[in-house]
Design an enzyme around this catalytic site. Structure first.
Site, PDB file in Angstrom:
ATOM      1  N   ARG A  40       1.262   6.889 -15.387  1.00 27.41           N
ATOM      2  CA  ARG A  40       0.186   5.845 -15.279  1.00 27.41           C
ATOM      3  C   ARG A  40      -0.562   5.304 -16.292  1.00 27.41           C
ATOM      4  NH1 ARG A  40      -3.911   9.607 -11.553  1.00 27.41           N
ATOM      5  NH2 ARG A  40      -4.919   7.472 -11.721  1.00 27.41           N
ATOM      6  N   HIS A  86       4.852   2.464  -5.339  1.00 25.23           N
ATOM      7  CA  HIS A  86       3.702   2.963  -6.016  1.00 25.23           C
ATOM      8  C   HIS A  86       2.903   3.824  -5.328  1.00 25.23           C
ATOM      9  CE1 HIS A  86       1.523   3.478  -9.718  1.00 25.23           C
ATOM     10  NE2 HIS A  86       0.433   3.246  -9.339  1.00 25.23           N
ATOM     11  N   TYR A 129      -8.711 -11.908  -0.178  1.00 28.22           N
ATOM     12  CA  TYR A 129      -9.157 -13.316  -0.454  1.00 28.22           C
ATOM     13  C   TYR A 129      -8.266 -14.067  -1.350  1.00 28.22           C
ATOM     14  CZ  TYR A 129     -13.285 -11.583   2.128  1.00 28.22           C
ATOM     15  OH  TYR A 129     -14.188 -11.164   3.262  1.00 28.22           O
TER      16      TYR A 129
END
Length: 825
Positions: A40, A86, A129
């Site tokens: 990570r 992932h 968006y």
């Protein structure tokens, strides 16, 4: 500790296991820490990516989101990455995607974002968006994955595979930096300039034993996306040597006139990851708490057309420079950056210096190119094998058809083809699948041409694979192409100027009034400009240091092209080769102690004035308050003196009307008793008194200064004071050799060896060319001692003075890039 478990036998409701608490905590914590560190938080030193970033780029490549294709919703990318590669939350994936698209975070963004991807002060819009696709640079990160250049590993559910590391044709870790917090360790790496990093990597490829100093000649420091100025380079060297260090970044601020009686500070670049709203909030808080004085208002004029522009109004009676120093101390206009180069190497976290980072990346690229070459060689051998089988079939096509028609089934046909024509199984199968249209005469010609081309390519690939030097050269050449195509100029200025009051006690009150003390501004022959305050020079003398001691401390960039004695609150002029004079506030220039004599601590004049280095450069500095006229000399032999006091009140203006193709080569501003000197490329020197050139206005075009021979041009112009110790330096070479490749010959003659001539004459010979020499590359005249430097600013040794004016030169130890005067205390 007890752990309750279900009893599979059903004989009891639960089963109790005794577990040691310390062992359980240790095992669980180590498993968690391992997951965070390796899966990570830390980037791989080879491609500079964390797993989530690598998976995003790989999945977008698999989705076909190339630069020439349209954008897709970010939410779709996040969904594909989360579902296939992932196994973490969508928030973490989208945050990583956004960072890869932010131009103020990444030096070279890898994702082309469309929509609101946030700002240094605000977060992005939701994934539903915004839209995204790969940037052109990102293709270099994932290119050639289908050629077995890296290993693939299973995804989290063993249903798919993903690359363990990307090929990374760009040194992404150094170029874009990285940040992350793991368990017990963290990483924080600064972005760098792609052109500089590639230059350093290529030098390391050619010189495997290169030292840190050698590499820092190419990579002097970080290059932050938002520009700004890095103050103090000691921390950078520490980071490059040990992997840990710190430096200060300052905003780029200029003092401008906002109205008839109002002055303000205009901020056009901010420190790394600092936004204008954060600066405004800190200023307002400081003014409210009466910690910051002298601020009348703050206006944010930032827009997409003009970029960042933050205007800070200064109250009447306050010194802008002192107020700026106060802002550096109390606001994010000066910010610190701590470097901690922690990355994964061979699966483990390591703290790496600059050389280590480059070595890991170069070795990765060597492995990638080697595997790619082996893959291409294998594919071409396979294809050549099939083509040779086809050629056998075409040559005996009637017999081939007869063998096939006489066979009972495919297996029998295959066996008979192998026996009759001595083919392999692959060749026989390929012939059996052959279409009749490939049996024409033209197809045979095509196959023969393909066979010859394949043999040539196989020979080249075998030679490349068999020679490690050729592999390293291929890596170097590919890096050079990347830098040529995607490199951008440096944005961040590097300076050794003193840090602000930010390092002082918080209770210390800044002095808002800066005395208009005397100072001297120097321009080195390598183009760096710096301010030396006169009061520091006086302190130096009070300590008993003499001029020769100071002169002995010279290092790089200490050959002076021009100097102006002025005051800190005044303006001086920088004259460029295009005939333009640019006003330069002295207070804005970086100051160095008088005893350091390190002009290299200054800034490049072209960068400071935002000049296009390919089109315009500074050739000299002049005083705008002096009553002495300014003298200019051009490449076509024109001389002009400008009447003092006739300078327009504009920030910049033309000081000579140049003819087409002409350029200013030198500027001088000395007394009437000093002589003007021209030195030409064909080794002619002309000296004459300034009084023979009448002063003119700024719009005039000057008058004839020296008569030039055919094909000759002026390479140096200036004035020589009547001190009795003046010398003339000339360096000769051949125009048939590459620039910088011919060391050439040089000589140093007494200035008195050259008789004065009238203006507009041809002068006298200043250097006798040896066989093969046909031009002067460098020339200079002025008070001894003369200092020579190479193109990199390193000192060069000149011959002893005393050669005849028309003598030939002697061999030099290195290429001389420029010659200038020594600084005098």
């Amino acid at each position: 500790m007890t752990r309750a478990t279900d009893d599979p036998t059903g004989t009891s409701d639960e089963k109790i296991l005794n577990v040691d608490v310390s062992t359980e905590m240790q095992d669980s914590f180590l498993e968690y820490a391992y997951s965070v560190i390796y899966s990570r938080a830390l980037p791989d030193a080879r491609d500079g990516l964390k797993p989530v970033q690598r998976r995003i780029l790989y999945m977008m490549s698999e989705m076909g989101l190339r630069p020439e294709k349209g954008h897709v919703k970010s939410a779709r990318v996040v969904g594909e990455v989360m579902g296939k590669l992932h196994p973490h939350g969508d928030t973490a994936i989208y945050d990583a995607l956004v960072r890869l698209a932010q131009s103020w975070t990444m030096r070279i963004p890898l994702i082309d974002g469309h929509g609101n991807f946030g700002s240094p002060d605000d977060g992005p819009a939701a994934a539903r968006y915004t839209e995204a696709r790969l940037d052109a640079v990102a293709l270099l990160m994932v290119d050639q994955l289908d050629e077995d250049v890296v290993d693939f590993v299973p995804n989290y559910d063993n249903q798919l595979t993903q690359p363990d590391v990307l090929p990374a044709a760009i040194p992404n870790l150094l170029v874009n930096g990285a940040s992350g917090i793991a368990v017990g360790m963290a990483t924080n790496m600064a972005p760098h300039n792609l052109i500089e990093v590639v230059a350093g990597a290529r030098y390391l490829i050619e010189h495997p034993n290169a030292t840190l100093d050698d590499l820092m000649a190419f990579i002097p420091g970080p290059d932050l996306p938002g520009g700004g100025t890095i103050v103090g380079l000691a921390g950078i060297r520490d980071a490059y040597e040990t992997g840990r260090g710190a430096f200060k970044t300052r905003a780029k601020v200029s003092i401008e006139t906002l109205g008839p009686r109002k002055t303000g500070l205009v901020v056009t670049e901010l420190p790394y990851l600092v936004g204008p709203e954060k600066v405004i909030a800190k200023i307002k808080d400081g003014v409210t708490a009466k910690k910051i004085q002298g601020i009348s208002d703050v206006t944010d004029l930032t827009d997409r057309m003009n970029g960042l522009r933050l205007v800070i109004g200064i109250k009447t009676g306050f010194d802008p420079e002192a107020v700026l120093e106060q802002l550096y101390k109390l606001t994010p206009l000066e910010d610190g950056f701590s470097i901690n180069n922690v990355a994964l190497v061979d699966g483990g976290p390591h703290t790496l210096g600059l050389r280590d980072l480059l070595i890991v990346y170069v070795n990765h690229r060597i492995e990638v190119v080697t595997r790619r070459t082996a893959y291409r060689l294998a594919r071409r051998r396979e294809r050549l094998h099939l083509v040779e089988g086809l050629l056998i079939a075409i040559l005996d096509i009637d017999e081939v058809i007869q063998v096939i028609r006489a066979s009972d089934d495919t297996d029998q046909a295959r066996t008979r083809l192998i026996d009759v024509f001595e083919l392999s199984v692959l060749q026989a199968d390929y012939i059996l699948e052959l279409r009749l249209r490939r049996l024409t005469k033209f197809s045979r010609i095509e196959l023969e041409a393909e066979r010859d081309k394949l043999r040539e390519e196989i020979a080249q690939l075998e030679a490349l694979l068999g020679d490690p030097a050729l592999i390293r050269k291929a890596v170097s050449d590919e890096l050079d192409e990347v830098a040529e195509k995607h490199g951008t100029p440096r944005r961040t200025l590097l300076t050794e100027a003193r840090p602000s009051l930010a390092g002082a006690s918080k209770r210390a009150q800044p002095v808002l009034e800066v005395a208009d003390a005397p100072c001297t501004v120097y321009l080195s022959t390598t183009g760096r400009v710096v301010r030396v305050d006169r009061e520091e020079t006086e302190e130096l003398r009070a300590d008993g240091l003499t001029a020769p001691v100071v002169a002995s401390r010279r290092s790089k960039h200490d050959a002076i092209r021009s100097e102006v004695v002025t005051t800190r609150r005044s303006e001086i002029g920088a004259v460029t080769d295009t005939g333009r004079l640019i006003r330069m506030p002295v207070l804005d220039l970086p100051a160095v102690p008088a005893n350091s004599v390190q002009l290299g601590a200054g800034v490049k004049a072209g960068d400071y004035l935002s000049l296009d280095a390919k089109r315009e450069k500074v050739v000299g500095l002049v005083s705008l308050d002096s009553t002495v006229p300014i003298a200019l000399g051009t490449a076509q032999g024109i001389v002009k003196r400008i009447a003092p006091g006739a300078y327009p009140a504009r920030p910049d203006f033309e000081v000579i009307a140049l003819k087409t193709g002409d350029a200013v080569v030198g500027v001088a501003q000395h007394s009437e008793e000093d002589e003007l000197v021209f030195i030409t490329s064909d080794a002619q020197l002309l000296r004459f008194f300034q009084a023979s050139v009448r002063p003119q206005g700024v719009a005039a075009g000057g008058m004839a200064g020296i008569n030039l021979g055919a094909g000759a041009s002026v390479i140096w112009f200036g004035s020589v004071p009547d001190t009795g110790d003046a010398v003339v330096v000339t360096i000769a070479a051949s125009t048939s050799t590459l620039a910088g490749a011919d060391v050439g010959t040089g000589k140093v003659s007494e200035f008195t060896e050259f008789p004065p001539k009238g203006r507009a004459t041809g002068g006298v010979r200043a250097h006798r060319f040896l066989k093969g020499e046909d031009t002067l590359t460098v020339a200079w005249a002025g008070p001894a001692p003369a200092l020579a430097v190479g193109h990199d600013g390193a000192a060069r040794t000149l011959p002893e003075s005393g050669a005849r004016r028309d003598a030939s030169g002697v061999g030099l130890s290195g290429v001389v890039g420029s010659v200038g005067a020594a600084r005098r205390s």
